[in-house]
Enzyme design. Structure first.
Site, PDB file in Angstrom:
ATOM      1  N   GLU A 119       0.827  -1.194   0.058  1.00 55.20           N
ATOM      2  CA  GLU A 119       0.144  -0.025  -0.097  1.00 55.20           C
ATOM      3  C   GLU A 119       0.843   1.354  -0.033  1.00 55.20           C
ATOM      4  O   GLU A 119       0.568   2.211   0.956  1.00 55.20           O
ATOM      5  CB  GLU A 119      -0.793   0.242   1.112  1.00 55.20           C
ATOM      6  CG  GLU A 119      -2.009  -1.116   1.120  1.00 55.20           C
ATOM      7  CD  GLU A 119      -3.228  -0.980   2.153  1.00 55.20           C
ATOM      8  OE1 GLU A 119      -3.039  -0.336   2.841  1.00 55.20           O
ATOM      9  OE2 GLU A 119      -3.993  -1.680   1.745  1.00 55.20           O
ATOM     10  N   GLU A 134      -5.556  -8.592  -0.050  1.00 61.68           N
ATOM     11  CA  GLU A 134      -6.128  -8.106   1.023  1.00 61.68           C
ATOM     12  C   GLU A 134      -7.712  -7.917   0.819  1.00 61.68           C
ATOM     13  O   GLU A 134      -8.009  -7.394   0.157  1.00 61.68           O
ATOM     14  CB  GLU A 134      -5.420  -6.884   1.798  1.00 61.68           C
ATOM     15  CG  GLU A 134      -4.131  -7.017   2.563  1.00 61.68           C
ATOM     16  CD  GLU A 134      -3.731  -5.791   3.018  1.00 61.68           C
ATOM     17  OE1 GLU A 134      -4.665  -5.255   3.685  1.00 61.68           O
ATOM     18  OE2 GLU A 134      -2.344  -5.718   3.353  1.00 61.68           O
TER      19      GLU A 134
HETATM   20  O1  AHR Z   1      -5.042  -5.445   7.018  1.00 58.82           O
HETATM   21  C1  AHR Z   1      -5.030  -4.481   8.079  1.00 58.82           C
HETATM   22  C2  AHR Z   1      -4.450  -3.440   7.096  1.00 58.82           C
HETATM   23  O2  AHR Z   1      -5.058  -2.993   6.335  1.00 58.82           O
HETATM   24  C3  AHR Z   1      -3.188  -3.573   6.538  1.00 58.82           C
HETATM   25  O3  AHR Z   1      -2.059  -3.812   7.493  1.00 58.82           O
HETATM   26  C4  AHR Z   1      -2.813  -2.887   5.256  1.00 58.82           C
HETATM   27  O4  AHR Z   1      -2.274  -3.054   4.240  1.00 58.82           O
HETATM   28  C5  AHR Z   1      -4.266  -2.489   5.273  1.00 58.82           C
HETATM   29  O5  AHR Z   1      -4.593  -1.008   5.191  1.00 58.82           O
END
Ligand code: AHR
Length: 500
Positions: free
Chosen positions: A170, A289
């Protein structure tokens, strides 16, 4: 309500990559410390790994687990987490004290115990290509060089053979340690990719795409990264966390529409860059994610106040959340041509499929669809033509009540069908119709449903939201599956004959 799903085994979207059923484990809250790793717990083995937690993870059939972050990785020096000297450091991302007692080698042991493979993320925030390449050397090389030797000295004579690597996390987000403009990240990622692959040409690399569709730079960031890194990567990452903050169940249950449109966005963008570059190379999406996350979010739920293993973002999952998770997987299956990797974020205690207490584990509602899909979605992804009544889903406009995906294992000839009923008050009878085959065996149905979308598993009542046996009928080659309201049905072991 009645609906129909028409399938034809010649109409498929390619092989379903089992890596879409991967997971994500971050040094965050009680995910590692007090979660997967707890030397003082009676369930732990000699390495301090909790075997009851590991067993639950094995039940999820995950081919890969992404690690160690997440936001955590962007200020993490992996060298602090290997060898005999481990010192605590303050983790910028979650304001916790990271003791460094669990690091790369401990994670590799955990993967072996669980029966999964590591997908390592490197720090491209506060560190750079050299440290990333040193981690590849540490994990994958058998040379007589500093970091390969360090691994052997630390007790692993054989390389860890890590196949998949994420180039940062990210990096488009202002919250990220080392956040930078797209062009800068793209150059850094490309340099890292070249160094890393120079050491081990067999690895696959994932560039960090947009952290979500909510970002102003959504797709623009990805375009810049793809244009610079195209030949040096196999994947671009996508992330999404779904929300029902508005407490509107029908609209929330239409979330699959948004997931589909994100996949369309990436399919279009990837095709565009491939076209501009006139390249024979392909890049796919790593949706590394995804989950529902909104109840335990922001403020104190994300502030560890410099303690170790605090209870952070411990989301409690209910039935409607599980139905949204199932829709993510339906979308990934349907777009098997685009998505080759996806990671449920996360696995233990933190926005997690499994919660822990010192005396045991609790499987949350979202655990079960994941375990069913990862077990039964094998083979090619059949393209379902869904004929379903629709409903008004607010901003998501008119949406089918029925969401479907299907897999066909050409070797065994068996099919699985995954159906979700978004209706809050009407059960559905869904007819499955193969235009090129005759169904000879109806297989077995497992359903998840309930009267209350907010129904959750609790420590006192751990089986409120679990799969139970469902109902289907096979009459003259016509298969009808009952999909209860607020429910899903996974039908497996359907056999067919080719039509005369
Ligand atoms: O999964 C929690 C967080 O969400 C992670 O660390 C990040 O990559 C995302 O914003």
């Amino acid at each position: 309500m009645e609906a129909r799903v028409t399938l034809n085994t010649s109409f498929n979207n390619g092989q379903i990559d089992s890596r879409i059923f991967s997971g994500f484990l971050e040094h965050l809250g009680r995910s590692i410390y007090g979660g997967v790793y707890d030397p003082d717990n009676g369930h732990s083995n000699d390495e301090g790994i909790r075997t009851d937690v590991a067993e639950d993870m094995t039940g999820m059939n995950m081919p890969f687990v992404r690690y160690p972050g997440g936001n955590f990785v962007s200020n993490y020096d992996w060298r602090d987490g290997v060898g005999p000297d481990r010192n605590p450091f303050p983790d910028f991302a979650w304001k916790t004290t990271e003791p460094n007692t669990f690091g790369t080698d401990e994670f590799m042991k955990w993967c072996k115990l669980v029966g999964t493979e590591p997908m390592m993320a490197v720090n491209l925030g506060t560190l750079g290509p050299a440290e990333a390449a040193a981690l590849v050397e540490y994990c994958n090389l058998d040379t007589d060089t500093q970091w390969a030797q360090a691994r052997r000295d630390n007790g692993s004579p054989e390389p860890h053979a890590v196949k998949m690597w994420c180039l940062g996390n990210e990096m488009d987000g202002p919250w990220q340690a080392g956040h930078m403009p797209a062009e800068e990240y793209a150059l850094k990622a490309r340099n890292a990719a070249r160094l890393m692959r120079g050491l081990d040409p067999s690895i696959e690399l994932i560039a960090a795409g947009s952290s979500g569709r909510h970002m102003d730079t959504y797709l623009e960031w990805d375009r810049a990264v793809l244009e610079t890194c195209w030949d040096d990567i196999e994947f671009i990452s996508a992330h999404r966390y779904s929300t029902n903050a508005a407490n509107n169940t029908p609209e929330f249950l239409a979330e699959g529409v948004v997931i589909d449109s994100i996949l369309d966005d990436y399919a279009g963008l990837i095709a565009y860059v491939k076209g501009v570059k006139k390249s024979p190379h392909d890049v796919y999406v790593s949706f590394d994610e995804w989950n529902v996350w909104y109840k335990a979010r922001g403020g104190v739920t994300q502030d560890g106040q410099w303690s170790t293993g605090p209870a952070l973002i411990e989301e409690i999952y209910n039935l409607e959340d599980a139905l949204v998770c199932a829709q993510y997987m339906n979308s990934f299956i349907r777009r098997a041509d685009v998505v080759k990797v996806a990671c449920l974020a996360q696995l233990v205690n933190v926005i997690a499929a499994v919660l822990t207490r010192p005396d045991g584990t609790l499987k949350q509602s979202i655990y079960y669809p994941f375990a069913l899909y990862s077990k039964y979605a094998n083979g090619v992804s059949l393209t379902p033509a869904v004929h379903s009544p629709t409903y008004d889903a607010g901003d998501r406009v008119e949406v089918d009540f029925i969401d479907a995906s299907a897999s066909f294992d050409e070797e065994s000839g068996e099919m699985s069908i995954f159906l979700i009923n978004r209706s809050v008050d009407q059960d559905a009878m869904v007819t499955i119709d193969f235009s090129d085959r005759q169904i000879t065996s109806q297989g077995t149905v497992q359903i998840m449903t309930g009267d209350d979308p907010k129904l959750a598993n609790t420590w006192e009542q751990p089986y409120n939201v679990i799969p139970t046996n469902g109902i289907s009928q096979l009459d003259n080659g016509v298969l009808t599956i009952e999909v209860p309201k607020l429910g899903m049905a996974v039908t497996t072991g359907i056999s067919t004959n080719t039509r005369e």
